[in-house]
Design a protein around this motif. Structure first.
Motif, PDB file in Angstrom:
ATOM      1  N   GLU A   1      28.806 -24.077 -24.998  1.00 26.19           N
ATOM      2  CA  GLU A   1      29.014 -23.821 -23.571  1.00 26.19           C
ATOM      3  C   GLU A   1      27.710 -23.855 -22.775  1.00 26.19           C
ATOM      4  OE1 GLU A   1      31.128 -23.196 -20.160  1.00 26.19           O
ATOM      5  OE2 GLU A   1      32.007 -23.472 -22.133  1.00 26.19           O
TER       6      GLU A   1
ATOM      7  N   LYS B   1      36.977 -28.154 -18.785  1.00 24.37           N
ATOM      8  CA  LYS B   1      38.414 -28.150 -19.024  1.00 24.37           C
ATOM      9  C   LYS B   1      38.801 -29.134 -20.138  1.00 24.37           C
ATOM     10  CE  LYS B   1      42.752 -28.877 -16.546  1.00 24.37           C
ATOM     11  NZ  LYS B   1      43.353 -29.251 -15.273  1.00 24.37           N
TER      12      LYS B   1
ATOM     13  N   GLN C   1      36.918 -30.147 -22.700  1.00 27.84           N
ATOM     14  CA  GLN C   1      36.219 -29.958 -23.972  1.00 27.84           C
ATOM     15  C   GLN C   1      37.180 -29.716 -25.141  1.00 27.84           C
ATOM     16  OE1 GLN C   1      32.927 -30.399 -24.895  1.00 27.84           O
ATOM     17  NE2 GLN C   1      33.078 -31.368 -22.891  1.00 27.84           N
ATOM     18  N   ALA C   2      38.217 -28.912 -24.909  1.00 24.60           N
ATOM     19  CA  ALA C   2      39.172 -28.624 -25.981  1.00 24.60           C
ATOM     20  C   ALA C   2      39.908 -29.903 -26.386  1.00 24.60           C
ATOM     21  CB  ALA C   2      40.169 -27.562 -25.530  1.00 24.60           C
ATOM     22  N   HIS C   3      40.257 -30.713 -25.411  1.00 18.15           N
ATOM     23  CA  HIS C   3      40.943 -31.974 -25.695  1.00 18.15           C
ATOM     24  C   HIS C   3      40.021 -32.929 -26.456  1.00 18.15           C
ATOM     25  CE1 HIS C   3      43.530 -35.428 -25.256  1.00 18.15           C
ATOM     26  NE2 HIS C   3      42.539 -36.095 -24.671  1.00 18.15           N
TER      27      HIS C   3
ATOM     28  N   ALA D   1      37.520 -32.107 -28.402  1.00 20.59           N
ATOM     29  CA  ALA D   1      37.346 -31.587 -29.763  1.00 20.59           C
ATOM     30  C   ALA D   1      38.554 -31.943 -30.629  1.00 20.59           C
ATOM     31  CB  ALA D   1      37.135 -30.081 -29.724  1.00 20.59           C
ATOM     32  N   GLU D   2      39.743 -31.778 -30.069  1.00 20.57           N
ATOM     33  CA  GLU D   2      40.967 -32.104 -30.807  1.00 20.57           C
ATOM     34  C   GLU D   2      41.031 -33.587 -31.133  1.00 20.57           C
ATOM     35  OE1 GLU D   2      45.591 -32.423 -29.541  1.00 20.57           O
ATOM     36  OE2 GLU D   2      44.554 -30.575 -28.967  1.00 20.57           O
TER      37      GLU D   2
END
Length: 141
Positions: free
Chosen positions: A18, A50, A52-54, A56-57
């Motif tokens: 982060e 927003k 970042q999670a996508h 990473a997945e």
């Protein structure tokens, strides 16, 4: 954005933390601001966080994508060979169409069983398929 994250992941074998997102976003901002001048740095940073999670997945599921291959310009010889092949294919197609048109009898078409002649305006006249009691191109028995 995804390309930048992939580059970071390749170098560090981890997603950007982060506290480094802002620095990464500052590097991207001039390029993206040139494409979309109305976007502010804060908006870009919010979208980047927003997603970042996508990202990473996606990296976890599919791995790092292969880098894009640079476009290789064709040599003049390759361009000429391609044009020659296209012209040859076009000639072949036209020849095939002409052969099909020549295969049809001159005295029949899809409306007339027998074309007796043509008017001065070029319209055919003669005996229609319906008058003969046949469907178009039906064989005589």
């Amino acid at each position: 954005m995804f390309d930048v994250v992939c580059k970071y992941y390749t170098e560090h074998q981890a997603m950007p933390p982060e506290d480094e997102l802002e620095a990464i976003c500052r590097e991207m901002f001039p390029m993206l601001h040139g494409m979309v001048p109305k976007v502010s740095f804060e908006d870009l940073l919010a979208v980047f966080r927003k997603k970042q999670a996508h990202f990473a997945e996606r990296i976890e599921k599919n791995g790092i994508p292969e880098p894009r291959k640079p476009k290789v310009k064709k040599t003049e010889a390759e361009k000429l060979a391609l044009k020659k092949a296209q012209r040859k294919a076009k000639k072949k197609k036209l020849k095939k169409q002409q052969e099909q048109a020549n295969a049809l009898p001159d005295w029949q078409d899809d409306r007339f069983f027998f074309i007796a002649g043509y008017t001065s305006g070029g319209a055919p006249y003669g005996v229609t398929w319906e008058e003969m009691g046949l469907e178009p191109w039906e064989t005589l028995e």
